[in-house]
Each structure stands twice: as C-alpha cells, then as structure tokens.
Enzyme design. Structure first.
Site, PDB file in Angstrom:
ATOM      1  N   ARG A   1      -5.368  46.957 116.466  1.00 16.80           N
ATOM      2  CA  ARG A   1      -3.928  46.679 116.565  1.00 16.80           C
ATOM      3  C   ARG A   1      -3.562  46.161 117.957  1.00 16.80           C
ATOM      4  O   ARG A   1      -4.216  46.502 118.931  1.00 16.80           O
ATOM      5  CB  ARG A   1      -3.172  47.997 116.281  1.00 16.80           C
ATOM      6  CG  ARG A   1      -1.695  47.825 116.040  1.00 16.80           C
ATOM      7  CD  ARG A   1      -1.061  49.139 115.624  1.00 16.80           C
ATOM      8  NE  ARG A   1      -0.916  50.066 116.747  1.00 16.80           N
ATOM      9  CZ  ARG A   1      -0.602  51.352 116.604  1.00 16.80           C
ATOM     10  NH1 ARG A   1      -0.426  51.866 115.402  1.00 16.80           N
ATOM     11  NH2 ARG A   1      -0.485  52.126 117.654  1.00 16.80           N
ATOM     12  N   ASP A   2      -2.484  45.402 118.010  1.00 13.47           N
ATOM     13  CA  ASP A   2      -1.941  44.909 119.279  1.00 13.47           C
ATOM     14  C   ASP A   2      -3.004  44.104 120.034  1.00 13.47           C
ATOM     15  O   ASP A   2      -3.242  44.321 121.220  1.00 13.47           O
ATOM     16  CB  ASP A   2      -1.455  46.096 120.130  1.00 13.47           C
ATOM     17  CG  ASP A   2      -0.309  45.712 121.063  1.00 13.47           C
ATOM     18  OD1 ASP A   2       0.277  44.639 120.881  1.00 13.47           O
ATOM     19  OD2 ASP A   2      -0.009  46.496 121.994  1.00 13.47           O
TER      20      ASP A   2
ATOM     21  N   SER B   1       0.023  49.248 122.774  1.00 15.71           N
ATOM     22  CA  SER B   1       0.109  49.877 121.456  1.00 15.71           C
ATOM     23  C   SER B   1      -1.214  49.831 120.702  1.00 15.71           C
ATOM     24  O   SER B   1      -1.237  49.836 119.478  1.00 15.71           O
ATOM     25  CB  SER B   1       1.227  49.232 120.633  1.00 15.71           C
ATOM     26  OG  SER B   1       2.478  49.626 121.140  1.00 15.71           O
TER      27      SER B   1
ATOM     28  N   TYR C   1       2.286  50.230 110.368  1.00 16.89           N
ATOM     29  CA  TYR C   1       1.804  49.829 111.706  1.00 16.89           C
ATOM     30  C   TYR C   1       0.525  50.580 112.076  1.00 16.89           C
ATOM     31  O   TYR C   1       0.544  51.520 112.871  1.00 16.89           O
ATOM     32  CB  TYR C   1       2.921  50.130 112.725  1.00 16.89           C
ATOM     33  CG  TYR C   1       2.732  49.543 114.099  1.00 16.89           C
ATOM     34  CD1 TYR C   1       2.493  48.181 114.278  1.00 16.89           C
ATOM     35  CD2 TYR C   1       2.817  50.330 115.251  1.00 16.89           C
ATOM     36  CE1 TYR C   1       2.341  47.637 115.541  1.00 16.89           C
ATOM     37  CE2 TYR C   1       2.669  49.793 116.527  1.00 16.89           C
ATOM     38  CZ  TYR C   1       2.430  48.445 116.663  1.00 16.89           C
ATOM     39  OH  TYR C   1       2.289  47.891 117.920  1.00 16.89           O
TER      40      TYR C   1
ATOM     41  N   ASP D   1       8.163  51.396 125.254  1.00 15.84           N
ATOM     42  CA  ASP D   1       7.335  50.269 124.787  1.00 15.84           C
ATOM     43  C   ASP D   1       5.906  50.358 125.322  1.00 15.84           C
ATOM     44  O   ASP D   1       5.010  49.686 124.801  1.00 15.84           O
ATOM     45  CB  ASP D   1       7.929  48.936 125.266  1.00 15.84           C
ATOM     46  CG  ASP D   1       9.284  48.666 124.652  1.00 15.84           C
ATOM     47  OD1 ASP D   1       9.461  48.898 123.451  1.00 15.84           O
ATOM     48  OD2 ASP D   1      10.193  48.224 125.400  1.00 15.84           O
TER      49      ASP D   1
ATOM     50  N   ASP E   1       3.922  42.168 115.207  1.00 15.99           N
ATOM     51  CA  ASP E   1       3.092  41.339 116.115  1.00 15.99           C
ATOM     52  C   ASP E   1       1.813  40.765 115.500  1.00 15.99           C
ATOM     53  O   ASP E   1       1.241  39.826 116.054  1.00 15.99           O
ATOM     54  CB  ASP E   1       2.675  42.100 117.396  1.00 15.99           C
ATOM     55  CG  ASP E   1       3.859  42.515 118.241  1.00 15.99           C
ATOM     56  OD1 ASP E   1       4.990  42.057 117.976  1.00 15.99           O
ATOM     57  OD2 ASP E   1       3.668  43.313 119.177  1.00 15.99           O
TER      58      ASP E   1
HETATM   59  C1  BGC Z   1       4.399  52.225 119.578  1.00 19.17           C
HETATM   60  C2  BGC Z   1       4.460  53.130 118.383  1.00 19.17           C
HETATM   61  C3  BGC Z   1       5.885  53.595 118.168  1.00 19.17           C
HETATM   62  C4  BGC Z   1       6.820  52.421 118.084  1.00 19.17           C
HETATM   63  C5  BGC Z   1       8.259  52.840 117.967  1.00 19.17           C
HETATM   64  C6  BGC Z   1       5.382  51.098 119.431  1.00 19.17           C
HETATM   65  O1  BGC Z   1       5.416  50.338 120.582  1.00 19.17           O
HETATM   66  O2  BGC Z   1       3.107  51.734 119.731  1.00 19.17           O
HETATM   67  O3  BGC Z   1       3.638  54.246 118.599  1.00 19.17           O
HETATM   68  O4  BGC Z   1       5.975  54.377 117.001  1.00 19.17           O
HETATM   69  O5  BGC Z   1       6.683  51.613 119.226  1.00 19.17           O
HETATM   70  O6  BGC Z   1       8.713  53.450 119.121  1.00 19.17           O
END
Ligand code: BGC
Length: 453
Positions: A183-184, A190, A178, A408, A230
């Site tokens: 990203r996102d 995120s 990830y 989140d 995503d």
């Molecule tokens: C976050 C990450 C995190 C993951 C698990 C994601 O929404 O962006 O940083 O490691 O959730 O909690």
C-alpha cells in the site's frame, strides 16, 4: 464478544514503566519508538496501532467509549436536500437508478465519535470545546485499514440495523477499503500490513471476503465504499517508482476482486481518483479516464460501481473563489473543474461515473507551498458539511472521508513510516503516525472551520 469490545481493546492500557513521561497526546510507544513509555499524570498510554501508542487524557477514556446501547450514536445526520429516488420497498441488493445517498441517514461512526469526545473533553476553552464536540455529529468514513478493523464493521452494521428498525430511518454506513498489499507505493506514511512478496494478494482477497461476510448479514443496511485511496492514481503517474511498477498487476487484480465481491452484496462503490492537482493535469486526465473505465469493465460494469471519489484526505476546494497560485498551469484548478472534465471522458469510455468529493478539511484555501503537499497542512479548517445538495449533477454528495483530527503521517524521522513530506514547511509538526489522533491539528480544524461551527 460485546458490541464495542474491539474499541475497548484498542483503548487497552499499556503497562507503564517508572521513568520519563510523555505529555498528553504525545507518543509513548510503538515500533521504532525509543522515547518515554509513560505518560504525565492524568493521561494513559494507549496503543493505537503497532507503530503508535499515545497518551490519551484519562478523564476522557472511560466516558468516551460508547456503551451497550444499540443506538449509542444518536442524531444520525441526514444528507439533506433532494427527495428520495430509491424505492424503499426494493431489497438493498437492487441498485437504485440514482444517488445512493438520497433517502438515507448516514450512520455516525462510534470510533470517530469517541475520538472527538475525548478530544473535546480535554479542551478548556468553553466555546472551542462545544464547537469541537459538535464534530461528533458529522458523518465521516470508517477506514478499514487493517484486517483487525473488519469486526468493527460488523458492530456498526448491527447497530445501524437496529437504529433503522427502531426509528424507521434508513441507514447508510460509509467505509474506506484500504489494505492493498504494498500500500501507498509512492509514499511511506501509510505503508500497510500486507506485502506482495509475502502472499499479500491472497491475504487481501481474504480481507475482502471478511468484509463481504459482515455485509451479507445486514442486507437492509446500505453500504457506500471508497475503494483504495491513491492506488489507481499511483498507477497513472508513478510507475517510475519501483514499488508502484512492481505493484501494478497486483493492485489491478485486488481492486477488481474488491469491486466484484462488494458489488455482489450490493455495496455502492466509488474508486478513489486522486484530486485535481494529481490526475487533473492535462497530461494525466485521459490516461486516468482510460484506467478507471478499464477497471469498471473488469468488474463487469456493475451498476454498484457508482463512480469515483475525489480529494480524499486532501485540501482542494470544490469551487475555488479564485485559483490558488500553486495550481498555475492546470485548467482544472479545483475539484469541480476536475470532475467536469473527467466525467465526460469516462462516459465516452463506457463508464457513466458519478462522483463524491471529500471536503472535510477543505474549509481554508491557499495554504500549501506546492500542490502536491498532502501531510497535515498547516492552518486547515473543517469544510462544507456532508450534503447531497451539491449544485453539480455529476456529484452525488459532498462527504467527509478523512476523519479530521487523524494524522496524515508522522514527522518523526526515525519512524519506519516517516515520509519527509510530513516535515515540509507547510506541514504541522510534530505529528503522530498516520491515522492516530493529532489533538493540536484537530483544534485548528475546529477553530478555522469554514463555514464556521
Ligand atoms: C492512514 C490510515 C487511517 C486514515 C484515516 C490514513 O492516512 O494510513 O491508517 O485510517 O488515514 O485517518
């Protein structure tokens, strides 16, 4: 470097100033933070990431960190149920004909165990405390959400390897890849560390190379990976968002690189496929199948690309007792319907995909005002425990991908990563930055777990 040095570094104490104090679990620093940088007595301001420092109960900090014992995370949790189908004498680089979870114990992430132990130690109600502590024995995935987390993977693989050698029980380490540039792309909570404009594609390749280098050293430990939550789903439905349109070619190149390189070291992979309320809509499901099949082929149809992961960090039931009213208009109103519809489409496009489904926070249903809401949904509970007894031949395992208790996204509107979804009426507020510990949310997940803890 000692085994858990990076964890210790993560929990390093940030120097405090002499005025105003944040409460236990409150924010005490990070980019964009203008509030107090000190914590009330009994807690320590602890850097979680560049965006977030948090007041962690000091009593729990030292005791919550696993020490040098190679088998610190004891009682690995088996995915119970089916007999072993893999050949135990085959090298781990040989794809098994079947479900990669079968015949393996899932390695427990020491990082999540430490978070849970710290959380449980600050709960005073004895019943809730012991239920909370029991979560440390349920396997979740380790999110490699920045390059700085990659060395942790090496630590865990070494630990899993030594557990395997000492107990004779084969170990499986679960990771989430990830760290895409931009990203996102359709949300903000995120946003990651790499940008396309700043050489992100090459940096991403380097991130994958570092993961591969770690995995290569432990050929006997099985690794299962969820690939880029995503990202491909955004390419199916969100190309009207400028950042997603701009990222399309880069996402495809990066995911292809990840699939190819991870296949070369025998990692069993599931590309993230959103969830029923996203790609399960009739207008989206065939375009989704076409894209996933293309990605499979772009990575030379490796048998290590086992299939797709659904419902990652989401709240949908695997099998809903009855459709949530917010799902109206979508025949695929739960993950089983979505998977049963998508699986045959993939197969007929040349991708014989199997599935894993996140049920970590899906214990309670009918909580959301709109199906698209995803941020710290109020009154959620931990869900069905990880298992290979799924009752559906397309589903390899029920898993917990999102470590329940990690946020989140922040509800702080002045944060650079603030997404307004995180202050909707069905979101729990105030919430800390994505990925950091959210104590009240965790306590709700524990008390509303279904099946109960
Ligand atoms: C976050 C990450 C995190 C993951 C698990 C994601 O929404 O962006 O940083 O490691 O959730 O909690």
């Amino acid at each position: 470097m000692s085994k858990f040095a990076s964890l210790l570094a993560l929990l390093a104490v940030v120097p405090s100033l002499a005025y105003a104090q944040s409460p236990v679990w409150g924010q005490c620093g990070g980019i964009g933070w203008t509030g107090s940088t000190t914590c009330v007595s009994g807690s320590v301001c602890t850097k979680q990431n560049d965006y977030y420092s948090q007041c962690i109960p000091s009593s729990s900090v030292p005791t919550s960190i696993p020490t040098s014992s190679p088998s610190a995370p004891t009682s690995p949790t088996s995915a119970p149920g089916s007999p072993t189908t893999s050949n135990p004498s085959a090298p781990s680089g040989t794809p098994s004909a079947g479900n990669p979870f079968v015949g393996y114990d899932i390695y427990l992430s020491p990082y999540y165990a430490a978070e849970v132990q710290a959380a449980a130690s600050s709960i005073s109600d004895a019943t809730l405390k012991s239920k909370a502590a029991s979560i440390a024995n349920i396997p979740t995935f380790t999110w490699l959400d920045s390059v700085s987390k990659v060395p942790d993977l090496g630590t865990y693989l070494a630990d899993a390897d030594s557990i395997q050698k000492s107990t004779g029980k084969k170990q499986l380490v679960q990771i989430v890849v990830y760290d895409l540039p931009d990203r996102d792309c359709a949300a903000k909570a995120s946003n990651g560390e790499f940008s396309i404009a700043d050489g992100g594609q090459q940096k991403y390749y380097n991130y994958i190379d570092q993961i591969v280098a770690q995995i290569k050293q432990y050929p006997d430990v099985r690794v299962v990976a969820v690939i880029e939550p995503d990202s491909l789903a955004n390419l199916v439905t969100n190309l009207n968002v400028q950042k997603c349109a701009n990222a399309e070619a880069t996402y495809k190149a990066c995911v292809t690189y990840a699939l190819q390189q991870l296949s070369s070291v025998g990692v069993y992979q599931y590309m993230d496929a959103g969830h029923a309320g996203w790609l399960g809509w009739p207008a989206n499901i065939q375009p989704a199948a076409t894209l996933f099949a293309q990605m499979f082929k772009s990575a030379n149809s490796s048998p290590f690309i086992r299939g797709l992961a659904t419902n990652v960090a989401n709240y949908n039931a695997l099998t809903a007792a009855s459709p949530d009213p917010i799902t109206q208009g979508n025949p695929n109103y739960d993950e089983s319907h979505y998977i049963n519809a998508l699986g045959p489409m993939l197969a007929s496009s040349g991708f014989p995909a199997q599935f894993i489904v996140d049920q970590g926070r899906a214990g309670q249903q009918n909580l959301r005002q709109q199906w698209g809401d995803w941020c710290n949904i109020k009154n959620a509970g931990f869900g069905t425990r990880p298992t290979t007894s799924t009752g559906n031949p397309l589903i390899d395992a029920i898993v917990w991908v999102k470590p329940g208790g990690e946020s989140d996204g922040t509800s702080n509107s002045s944060s650079p990563r603030y997404d307004s979804t995180c202050s909707l009426p069905d979101a729990t507020v105030p919430a800390p930055e994505a990925g950091t510990w959210f104590q009240t949310y965790f306590e709700t997940l524990v008390s509303r777990a279904n099946p109960p803890l």
